[in-house]
Design a protein around this motif. Sequence first.
Motif, PDB file in Angstrom:
ATOM      1  N   LYS A 196       0.831  -1.214   0.000  1.00 28.32           N
ATOM      2  CA  LYS A 196       0.000   0.000   0.000  1.00 28.32           C
ATOM      3  C   LYS A 196       0.867   1.266   0.000  1.00 28.32           C
ATOM      4  CE  LYS A 196      -4.524  -1.026   0.345  1.00 28.32           C
ATOM      5  NZ  LYS A 196      -4.492  -2.017  -0.730  1.00 28.32           N
ATOM      6  N   LEU A 197       2.057   1.188   0.619  1.00 24.42           N
ATOM      7  CA  LEU A 197       2.934   2.357   0.637  1.00 24.42           C
ATOM      8  C   LEU A 197       3.408   2.684  -0.771  1.00 24.42           C
ATOM      9  CD1 LEU A 197       5.162   1.704   3.773  1.00 24.42           C
ATOM     10  CD2 LEU A 197       3.260   3.287   3.552  1.00 24.42           C
ATOM     11  N   GLU A 199       1.780   1.882  -3.520  1.00 25.00           N
ATOM     12  CA  GLU A 199       0.613   2.409  -4.233  1.00 25.00           C
ATOM     13  C   GLU A 199       0.361   3.856  -3.833  1.00 25.00           C
ATOM     14  OE1 GLU A 199      -2.780  -0.098  -3.694  1.00 25.00           O
ATOM     15  OE2 GLU A 199      -2.084  -1.554  -5.162  1.00 25.00           O
ATOM     16  N   ALA A 200       0.529   4.151  -2.551  1.00 27.99           N
ATOM     17  CA  ALA A 200       0.307   5.518  -2.073  1.00 27.99           C
ATOM     18  C   ALA A 200       1.271   6.465  -2.779  1.00 27.99           C
ATOM     19  CB  ALA A 200       0.485   5.590  -0.561  1.00 27.99           C
ATOM     20  N   ALA A 201       2.533   6.035  -2.927  1.00 32.06           N
ATOM     21  CA  ALA A 201       3.520   6.892  -3.587  1.00 32.06           C
ATOM     22  C   ALA A 201       3.127   7.149  -5.040  1.00 32.06           C
ATOM     23  CB  ALA A 201       4.896   6.249  -3.509  1.00 32.06           C
ATOM     24  N   GLN A 202       2.657   6.095  -5.726  1.00 28.02           N
ATOM     25  CA  GLN A 202       2.191   6.274  -7.107  1.00 28.02           C
ATOM     26  C   GLN A 202       1.009   7.227  -7.142  1.00 28.02           C
ATOM     27  OE1 GLN A 202       1.151   2.606  -9.111  1.00 28.02           O
ATOM     28  NE2 GLN A 202       2.968   1.658  -8.284  1.00 28.02           N
ATOM     29  N   ASP A 203       0.094   7.005  -6.218  1.00 23.58           N
ATOM     30  CA  ASP A 203      -1.105   7.827  -6.142  1.00 23.58           C
ATOM     31  C   ASP A 203      -0.739   9.297  -5.977  1.00 23.58           C
ATOM     32  OD1 ASP A 203      -4.110   7.713  -5.759  1.00 23.58           O
ATOM     33  OD2 ASP A 203      -3.512   8.857  -3.999  1.00 23.58           O
ATOM     34  N   LEU A 204       0.346   9.551  -5.233  1.00 28.73           N
ATOM     35  CA  LEU A 204       0.734  10.926  -4.932  1.00 28.73           C
ATOM     36  C   LEU A 204       1.695  11.486  -5.978  1.00 28.73           C
ATOM     37  CD1 LEU A 204       1.103  10.362  -1.123  1.00 28.73           C
ATOM     38  CD2 LEU A 204      -0.678  11.689  -2.237  1.00 28.73           C
ATOM     39  N   CYS A 206       4.293   9.732  -7.924  1.00 30.09           N
ATOM     40  CA  CYS A 206       5.612   9.166  -8.209  1.00 30.09           C
ATOM     41  C   CYS A 206       5.536   8.177  -9.365  1.00 30.09           C
ATOM     42  CB  CYS A 206       6.146   8.392  -6.996  1.00 30.09           C
ATOM     43  SG  CYS A 206       6.759   9.451  -5.708  1.00 30.09           S
TER      44      CYS A 206
END
Lengths: 299, 375
Positions: A196-197, A199-204, A206
């Motif tokens: 999830k971390l 995915e979170a980075a991609q979402d934000l 990256c």
Amino acid sequence: MGRPRGDNAMEKNLIRADRTALAPYTAWAALFIVVPLAFVAYYAFTDASFNFTFENISRFFTATTQTASEDGSVREIRTYIVIFMRSLKLAAISTAVCLVMGYPIAYIMARSDARVQKTLMTVIMIPMWMNFLIRTYAWITILQDTGLINRLLSAVGLSPVHIIGTQTAVVVGMVYDYLPYMILPLYSVMAKMDVKLLEAAQDLGCSGLGVLRRVIWPLSVPGVINGITMVLIPSISTFYISQKLGDGKFFLIGDAIEGQYTANNLHFAAAIAFILMILLLICMGVMRWLTDKKRGGLA
Amino acid sequence: MDKIIELKGITKSFGETRAIDDVSLDVYDNEFLTLLGPSGCGKTTLLRIIGGFEKPDEGDVIFMGRRINDVPAYKRNVNTVFQRYALFPHLNIFENIAFPLREKKLPESEIRERVDEMLGMVVLRGFEKRSVSSLSGGQQQRVAIARALIAQPRVLLLDEPLAALDLKLRKDMQGELKRIQKATGITFIFVTHDQEEALSMSDTVVVMSSGQIQQIGRPIDIYNEPKNAFVADFIGESNIIDGRMPKDFVCTINGRDFECLDGGFAPGEAVDVVIRPEDVDIVDPAAGQLTGVVSSVTFMGVHYEIIVDVAGFMWMIQTTDYVAEGQTIGICLEPDAIHVMKKSEFSGMFGDYSCFSDEYEEISDPELAAAAEEE
């Protein structure tokens, strides 16, 4: 957390019980780990008739050898300092190669499904089940001038390469031996990383490289430090690989210890081992300190 | 209002399981839309398709008029609040929130200003230097919201964001989220299995079951006019009784005709009749349209929940008047208490309280359940 107070006393009792249960192990560890180390120190600081002396220690730092430079002039070098620096250099190169090779392997392993993970793990472990000498001899047959690589090269019409007896051959041997020790600690931090971390980075915002640089790499630093420690330390003190794959041209500190020992120079062998141990301890201390400093911001 | 997202015929399978089955949905600008359904209904998969973490097997995702099926997550003007927040443990609170701005390489002064503004909005000023692990669940939740909003997305996706919080905190955060949504004017797509949460927060509720949308509507319509037995049962408590429509505005239950407000069925068509427990009037047996025997009484605080045996079918009735177990009571139904639905695949599966089970209160993720218990 919200535990009742009474548990505290119970916990203390448990710890006491644990300590009692540990007693046999403590005795075992003292006998087989501390005692041999104490003997190494004892030998390092005594002469042949077991009188206290700094002679062996100072010999490590002061012993010199005459060596011919390329221009023909004769130079004097500090024998063991040069050997140590050579060992350090080869170990550092091997560690760097292990890191560059091991990091993507560990990442791919950690992100594959359970079955692939198990298979890869076995593949990585298999060489470790084989005797170290056999592994080294296997590399001789692969690398030598009439070896597998050169036969393959000539089969496809390429000119042969001379690898055996070069620094490259020694590094290849070391990397092959110590790569699993780099992969395993890296794999263990990466497997624990929450997808999830990422995915979170991609979402934000990256991209793939951004995720690697800003999330995966910083979170894997403890594994990197562990891996470096696990590879650097044994490869500094390695011997035999250099004798066989390096044609004896790269005399390393491990070979020096072995040489002194077989020449029945036990006290000097112990002194080299002792100094190496102290230097490695300092090395590890610095690494630990670096990790703690990094972690300081997290706690 | 403008459509901001259009889903057209989305289908997605994982191996043999069809997670999303031909779903089409329009999401309008500025609305608070909730995807509601039990675990495994496909609501999270749908959210991940919008976020760019899953690719649909079939169908199109249209964002502001542009097809974005092949646009990777990091290029979408959509941000996500993850189920367990997914805050970066190696960064402090300031850096977590600043994360998307650093990726855009904005000047330091602007980053400081915008992070400070976000911290103000989620009431976390003074926490900049703190580590993630030193924050409570509710605080971490607010950091996750700030981090997702700072890049000023057009749409915010929230994946069961409140599931790991305890009841009191959950209520507070519901109000907080609603306030943030109004203040920012950003479209929220919220995923939950908690019907109460869905009803109290949303402008639009989308009820899902087994990969399909069962009903789309305002909360009040979903509650008052459920489309089928699944929706009626999932949203609130419902008695779902077999009935017949001899003609428009008359409905037959248990052999007795009731006046109702529904029509448009074939004469004599078999239907499902939904009667909400709070809409049933208890009267003297002689005055009742139906009679039944009270089989159990549970005190719920504001009201009693009683189970009544009406000709072999167990009704749940909520009443503020005490009745005793074993007592025979009369039941009256006003026309607006009766809601008639067409028969569906869900008919006969729900709405009988003979073996009483509570609402779907399960938490989809076992780890989440453990986390919720710890807090």
